[in-house]
Design an enzyme around this catalytic site. Structure first.
Site, PDB file in Angstrom:
ATOM      1  N   HIS A 249       0.917  -1.164  -0.178  1.00 21.09           N
ATOM      2  CA  HIS A 249       0.024  -0.012   0.000  1.00 21.09           C
ATOM      3  C   HIS A 249       0.958   1.311   0.062  1.00 21.09           C
ATOM      4  O   HIS A 249       1.976   1.386   0.708  1.00 21.09           O
ATOM      5  CB  HIS A 249      -0.743  -0.143   1.164  1.00 21.09           C
ATOM      6  CG  HIS A 249      -1.956   0.981   1.184  1.00 21.09           C
ATOM      7  ND1 HIS A 249      -1.792   2.203   1.448  1.00 21.09           N
ATOM      8  CD2 HIS A 249      -3.271   0.885   1.018  1.00 21.09           C
ATOM      9  CE1 HIS A 249      -3.148   2.891   1.375  1.00 21.09           C
ATOM     10  NE2 HIS A 249      -3.869   2.140   1.114  1.00 21.09           N
TER      11      HIS A 249
ATOM     12  N   GLU B  56       0.622   4.098   1.439  1.00 17.66           N
ATOM     13  CA  GLU B  56       0.845   4.743   2.709  1.00 17.66           C
ATOM     14  C   GLU B  56       2.010   3.740   3.536  1.00 17.66           C
ATOM     15  O   GLU B  56       2.889   4.678   3.905  1.00 17.66           O
ATOM     16  CB  GLU B  56      -0.269   4.795   3.376  1.00 17.66           C
ATOM     17  CG  GLU B  56      -0.099   5.367   4.884  1.00 17.66           C
ATOM     18  CD  GLU B  56      -1.285   5.362   5.633  1.00 17.66           C
ATOM     19  OE1 GLU B  56      -1.416   5.064   7.111  1.00 17.66           O
ATOM     20  OE2 GLU B  56      -2.532   5.290   5.104  1.00 17.66           O
TER      21      GLU B  56
ATOM     22  N   THR C  52      -2.748   3.868   8.498  1.00 14.46           N
ATOM     23  CA  THR C  52      -3.970   4.577   9.410  1.00 14.46           C
ATOM     24  C   THR C  52      -5.210   3.893   9.127  1.00 14.46           C
ATOM     25  O   THR C  52      -6.249   4.430   9.689  1.00 14.46           O
ATOM     26  CB  THR C  52      -3.892   6.187   9.232  1.00 14.46           C
ATOM     27  OG1 THR C  52      -4.007   6.466   7.649  1.00 14.46           O
ATOM     28  CG2 THR C  52      -2.452   6.786   9.504  1.00 14.46           C
TER      29      THR C  52
ATOM     30  N   SER D 235      -8.174   0.825   1.233  1.00 14.17           N
ATOM     31  CA  SER D 235      -8.178  -0.316   2.429  1.00 14.17           C
ATOM     32  C   SER D 235      -9.208   0.231   3.320  1.00 14.17           C
ATOM     33  O   SER D 235      -9.823  -0.879   3.891  1.00 14.17           O
ATOM     34  CB  SER D 235      -6.784   0.002   2.804  1.00 14.17           C
ATOM     35  OG  SER D 235      -6.537  -0.707   4.308  1.00 14.17           O
TER      36      SER D 235
ATOM     37  N   SER E  87     -12.595   8.017   0.935  1.00 13.75           N
ATOM     38  CA  SER E  87     -12.253   8.497  -0.483  1.00 13.75           C
ATOM     39  C   SER E  87     -13.547   8.777  -1.390  1.00 13.75           C
ATOM     40  O   SER E  87     -13.260   9.189  -2.398  1.00 13.75           O
ATOM     41  CB  SER E  87     -11.182   7.772  -0.965  1.00 13.75           C
ATOM     42  OG  SER E  87      -9.977   7.915  -0.087  1.00 13.75           O
TER      43      SER E  87
END
EC number: 1.17.7.4
Length: 417
Positions: A179, A181, A244, A312, A374
């Site tokens: 991912h 992030e 997160t 995610s 999102s």
């Protein structure tokens, strides 16, 4: 990063881009549902909306900054290192504005990021997930303008990982190692190991307590560990961090598991020398998960979860519904509601696009709806409107026979992750 070409905040143009943002992402229908206690009844259809869903403030900030950047640097070539957020509509709007993606070629196909295309005169946007330290260094050497939209919650995790690094602790990151992030977070640690879930965390803790086959351990975790990772050396002092958007409850259980493990291995008196932890789940993720737990307690016939297929946090929202035994469908837009008989959705386990028959019950129905952080309100509204349409319910609540136009003809689809 300290540079005259580096911008972490907006350009004071939020008012100028606000009309565009409202027109493209907001919805009067969603305002109506919120004002009506997150419930809308028409005909025999009841829609119950989660009390926290859709755009979080970090996403809102990132998208707004991208629009401000487009206005601030009109006439210059704008790039973004990858998707600004995991939502196809938003990313398509950026492409339409002329913002080019470094991980796409001229035809829009995914390719390895090519920073050679960036010149000193260009502007590069960093997405809400952030960017790795390696990418930051490349861009800094380009001397181009950098607009950093990284979510502050992600930056907070980086600060935590930096603290572990300075204390010579290995960062145990709860997340998905591929991912964006997590890639960015891991790049800020000299020593790290990414664990996907509680099961993998248990494997690591078993090794800490009992040792084991080092080669087998590295074969399993090799892609999720830093270069040169040695489980016998690098699991003596560990600090917990996370992507997160992971499930808050699972992150907490993983943290407690490592705490108990280090206490057993080294004793309570020495725990602080071997274990560090800090809650780095973002407020928005927690709020959406809490709202989902509340929503699944309602008497629902089914639940629709809306968000990008690579999102995610959206995936984890659906996990809550699945664990509760509710029929649930992860879709990325209203066109996935093919007809009252068929829905196309991402299967939680196979991670591929599938078609399910008889998803929408006949007669009166109560549908739960939520969306990942999102997902714009406009997309949520389009899905809700489509549900009413498929049930033959108009805006007035009147019912009548309708046709069921096929919006998508695919019987299945390729793997999505």
């Amino acid at each position: 990063m300290q540079s005259k070409n580096y911008f972490r905040k907006g350009f004071g143009l939020k008012a100028e881009v606000q009309d565009d943002l409202k027109a493209e992402y907001e919805s009067s229908l969603i305002h109506e549902i919120r004002a009506n206690g997150y419930t809308l009844r028409r005909g025999g259809v009841t829609v119950r909306l989660a009390e926290a869903f859709g755009f979080c403030w970090g996403v809102d900030k990132a998208v707004s900054m991208a629009y401000e950047t487009h206005r601030m640097f009109a006439g210059r070539q704008l790039w973004i290192t990858n998707e600004i957020i995991h939502n196809p509509l938003v990313n398509q709007h950026l492409r339409a504005m002329g913002i080019r993606f470094l991980d796409e070629d001229e035809s829009g196909r995914r390719v390895p990021k090519d920073f050679e295309r960036v010149s000193e005169k260009d502007v590069v946007i960093l997405p809400a997930f952030g960017a790795s330290t390696q990418e930051m260094q490349i861009l800094d050497e380009k001397n181009c303008v950098i607009v950093d939209t990284t979510c502050p919650w992600v930056s907070a995790v980086w600060n935590r990982v930096g603290k572990y690094d300075r204390a010579e602790f290995t960062s145990i990151i709860h997340g998905k190692y591929q991912h964006e992030e997590t890639v960015a977070t891991a790049s800020r640690a000299r020593r790290y190991l990414v664990v996907l879930n509680l099961e993998e965390a248990q494997q690591v803790c078993d090794y800490i307590l009992h040792g084991g086959d080092r080669r087998a351990f590295l074969a399993h975790f090799g892609m999720a560990a830093c270069e040169g990772f040695d489980p016998d050396r690098d699991l003596v002092r560990v600090g917990i961090a996370n992507q997160t958007t992971m499930l808050k409850g699972e992150t907490e259980r993983i943290g407690k598991l490592f705490e108990r493990t280090m206490m057993r291995r080294y004793g309570p008196a020495n725990l602080a020398d071997h274990f560090m932890s800090h809650d780095t789940i973002c407020d928005a993720t927690q709020e959406r998960q809490d709202a989902m737990f509340k929503l699944v307690e309602e008497p629902l016939d089914l639940l629709v979860v809306i968000g990008g297929y690579n999102s995610s946090n959206t995936t984890h929202l659906q996990e809550i519904a699945v664990e509760r035994g509710l029929p649930s469908f992860h879709i990325d837009g209203a066109d996935r509601l093919v007809s009252a008989q068929f829905i196309e959705h991402r299967d939680l386990h196979s991670k591929s696009l599938v078609r399910t028959k008889n998803w929408l019950p006949a007669g009166e129905v109560t549908v739960g709806v939520t969306a990942g952080a999102s997902t714009p309100d406009r997309v949520v509204a389009e899905v809700i409107a489509r549900i009413f349409e498929l049930k033959g319910v108009g805006e007035s609540g009147a019912t009548g026979a309708i046709s069921s136009p096929v919006l998508s003809s695919a019987e299945g689809g390729p793997s999505l992750s």
